[in-house]
Structures are given as structure tokens and as C-alpha cells.
Enzyme design. Structure first.
Site: not given
Ligand code: UDP
Length: 385
Positions: A173, A177, A248, A278, A301, A349, A351
Site C-alpha cells: 500500500r 517516491r 486489531r 501515531r 493510538e 481491510y 478504504d
């Protein structure tokens, strides 16, 4: 039997499908056991600070799907928002996804794109051509040094497993760059609904043929329905007959104070030694209103295995659990009068944009089945993504 359909769960899956049925003139009851719609996308104003918070973790809408992008615009105004994630490694601050600035800062160099490509080529494990797990995938993509810094600790904390036990797909995912573009997502469309996700989902559900009941468990309903669309956990529908699917869950530690805490919305903490994954400062998701707040609120988190009473967040798809999941898929294939959809209903999972695309496709499939007098399939979104 009532002529109504029932959508269980008022997240994107249930809401989008309910809307599709309602617009075709079919009555729908949407039941939601939580006290609000929008599922894990739920947003609300924090009482103490006035900041709009993403209650179950940050949600940034991004998509390459034109149909989905115009669909959400029917129900909400969006503000442009670009997710630029920062990462702390060994007391130093970097930018993600790994880009030219990350590479130059991490290796203490001043490389252009071509040199950085050559540099990375000498870092990676070229002998790994078919990565068998997350660790091998990372070593093949970025090499050992970047892997240990950015991925190993974070992934251990996020998934509670050694990266070599996890599927390679989790890492695919993330892009790498060779430019200074630090936009976390590659999609052409990205933004945040101006009034939050709960208002957006509320608008999708706002139709005369839809009745919404929150704080209500499906099991408590006396009505029997023409068909049930279940976007709750797949294993729960079958009373956990084959055991529990593994998820989770996240714990959120709240920090509130005056001013600005971290200067940006999302900071990843990649080191093993820091217990959270995070820290998220929500007012930065709404830069158009961020200036108006005297106080700020941040959530740290921490991820752990979901127990029976916890909200399930991330499905854990490991080889050892696949037989159990297959058993539930088989039960679903044999069930009558019920179909399964969404992240929890299909144990994937997803989006937000994929969830919506699948629910739109499911709606088309369901209406076609009804029109032709055919049975509604157990997974009506299958093959839609
Ligand atoms: N990941 C990591 N370090 C980071 C960010 C991500 O190791 O700083 C890994 C981690 O295993 C995570 C996966 O990459 O589960 C996918 O990251 P993404 O940001 O897409 O996760 P999400 O925001 O959906 O939780």
C-alpha cells in the site's frame, strides 16, 4: 413478513446500499447499535475544545474512482486536504511516504532522483524476487536500514506480530517516491467533508424510504425482513460457531492543551520503544477552521488484539486464520435471506472509497436480482472492487 429490507450497520456500506434501495422505491430500516451513524468514520465536535475529531482514528478521503467522488459530493461539500505524514525515528523527524527528502535526510546526503535510485538499488535485497512476507517485501523494496527504521517497529506495534509472519500485501500500500512529493496518497482526488463524516453519512441516509434506528441491536428487533444486509462482523452473524476472526483494535490516549501540539495532523512513531503508533492532532484536518481554537486535542493510538467487547478495527489476515474465514464464507454461501458486506461483513481491510464503490455495485446487483426474481447472493459486492 414485512416488505422492508434491513441494513444492519450505518457505516458507508449500510448507508450507501440503503440509499440505492430507497431510490428504487424500496423501504429500508437501518439499525445501528452505536449511538451514531458513520461507523468508524464517525466525527464529532470535541466538547472541551470545539475541534472536529475523527473518533475512531483519522479518515482522509482519497480516490481515483470518479463515480465515488461524484457520489460523495451529492451529499457533502468537501475541502481539499492533502495528507502529509511525518515520522519520528530515533529522535529525528522525517517525512513519509519515503521520498527524496526522506532518503537524503536519513542517509545524510544530497542526492538527485537518479542518484537516489542507484543508492536505493544498492540498499535493497535484489535476490528477493517473490517476497513471502512483510519483512521480505520491505527488504526487497527499501533494504535493511530503511526497513528497520521506518517499518519494523511500527509494524510490530500495529499488528502485534513479527513482520516476517505478516503478509507482504500490507506493505504494497505504501509508495516510494524519487521526488519531493510527500502526499501520502497517489489518488487524484483527496479531501475531507467540511462538516465531517457523520453529517455526510447522515445525508446519505436522509431519504423518506429510509428509517434509521441508532442505539439498537438487530437482535432486539421483532420485525422479520424481506432480506437482511449485514455489515457487522461476519463471525457474529453465525454466533462465532467456528471461533472468532481476529481483529486489531485501537486504544486512544487523549491529550488536551492550549495552542498547537505538534503542528501537523499525523505523526507516526516508528520506534519499538515508543508504545504508541501515531499521534493525531485533529484540528489540522480542518485547516479552514484550525485558527479558531484556543485549545487543541491530540489522540495517541495504541494497537492491540481485539477482545470480545472491543470495537474491531483492522482484520488480521494470516495463514493460520484463513481456514476459519473460509468456514464462515461457506456458512454465508449456505445462508438464506441475508447478505454480507463491508469491512466487517467480508473481513477485509477496505478504504472508504472502495467500501462505497462496492456498496454501489452491491446495490446494482441487488436491484438486478430483484428485477429478475433471482436470489440475492451472499456477497453481492463480489468482484466489484
Ligand atoms: N507502516 C509502517 N510504518 C509507517 C507507516 C506504515 O511500518 O510509518 C506499515 C504498517 O505495517 C501499516 C502498513 O504499513 O500497517 C500500511 O500503512 P498505512 O499507512 O496504509 O496504514 P493505515 O493508515 O491504513 O493504518
Amino acid at each position: 413478513m414485512s416488505q422492508r429490507f434491513c441494513c444492519v450497520g450505518a457505516g458507508f456500506s449500510g448507508a450507501v446500499l440503503a440509499r440505492a434501495l430507497a431510490e428504487a422505491g424500496l423501504p429500508v430500516l437501518v439499525v445501528e447499535e452505536r449511538g451514531h451513524v458513520a461507523g468508524n468514520c464517525h466525527t464529532e465536535r470535541d466538547a472541551a475544545t470545539g475541534v472536529m475529531v475523527h473518533r475512531f482514528g483519522p479518515h482522509i478521503f482519497h480516490t481515483a474512482n470518479e463515480e465515488v467522488w461524484s457520489y460523495v459530493h451529492r451529499f457533502a461539500a468537501f475541502r481539499r486536504y492533502v495528507n502529509r505524514v511525518k515520522a519520528v525515528v530515533g529522535g529525528r523527524m522525517f517525512t513519509l511516504p519515503i521520498n527524496l527528502l526522506t532518503l537524503n535526510q536519513f542517509f545524510g546526503r544530497v542526492m538527485g532522483p537518479d542518484e537516489a535510485r542507484r543508492w536505493l538499488a544498492s540498499e535493497v535485497r535484489g535476490d528477493i524476487t517473490a517476497p513471502a512476507n512483510f519483512e521480505e517485501q520491505a527488504l526487497a523494496l527499501v533494504g535493511a536500514r530503511l526497513y528497520r527504521a521506518f517499518f519494523e517497529g511500527y509494524t510490530r506495534k500495529q499488528w502485534g506480530r513479527e513482520p516476517r509472519e505478516l503478509p507482504a500485501a500490507i506493505l504494497k500500500r505504501l509508495p516510494i517516491r524519487f521526488s519531493y512529493d510527500d502526499n501520502y496518497f497517489d489518488h487524484p482526488h483527496q479531501g475531507i467533508p467540511e462538516r465531517g463524516y457523520t453529517a455526510l453519512v447522515g445525508a446519505i441516509l436522509d431519504h423518506p424510504a429510509i428509517e434509521v434506528r441508532v442505539s439498537c441491536r438487530f437482535e432486539a428487533l421483532a420485525e422479520s425482513f424481506r432480506h437482511v444486509f449485514w455489515s457487522g462482523p461476519l463471525d457474529r452473524w453465525f454466533a462465532y460457531r467456528a471461533g472468532r476472526l481476529e481483529y486489531r483494535t485501537l486504544d486512544f490516549e487523549r491529550i488536551e492543551r492550549a495552542g498547537d501540539f505538534q503542528g501537523t495532523a499525523v505523526v507516526n512513531w516508528c520506534d519499538d520503544a515508543v508504545p504508541w503508533t501515531r499521534s493525531v492532532e485533529h484540528k489540522h484536518f480542518a485547516p479552514w477552521e484550525a485558527e479558531g481554537f484556543a485549545r487543541t486535542v491530540v489522540f495517541r493510538e495504541r494497537s492491540r488484539t481485539a477482545g470480545p467487547e472491543d470495537a474491531p478495527f483492522y482484520p488480521v489476515r494470516l495463514a493460520e486464520g484463513e481456514a476459519r474465514f473460509a468456514a464462515y464464507r461457506e456458512m454465508a454461501a449456505g445462508a438464506r435471506g441475508v447478505s454480507f458486506l463491508g469491512r466487517l461483513g467480508t473481513f477485509r481491510y477496505l478504504d472508504m472509497d472502495v467500501t462505497i464503490a462496492e456498496a454501489l455495485a452491491a446495490g446494482r446487483r441487488v436491484l438486478a436480482c430483484l428485477g429478475q426474481g433471482r436470489a440475492i447472493p451472499p456477497f453481492p459486492e463480489d468482484g466489484a472492487a
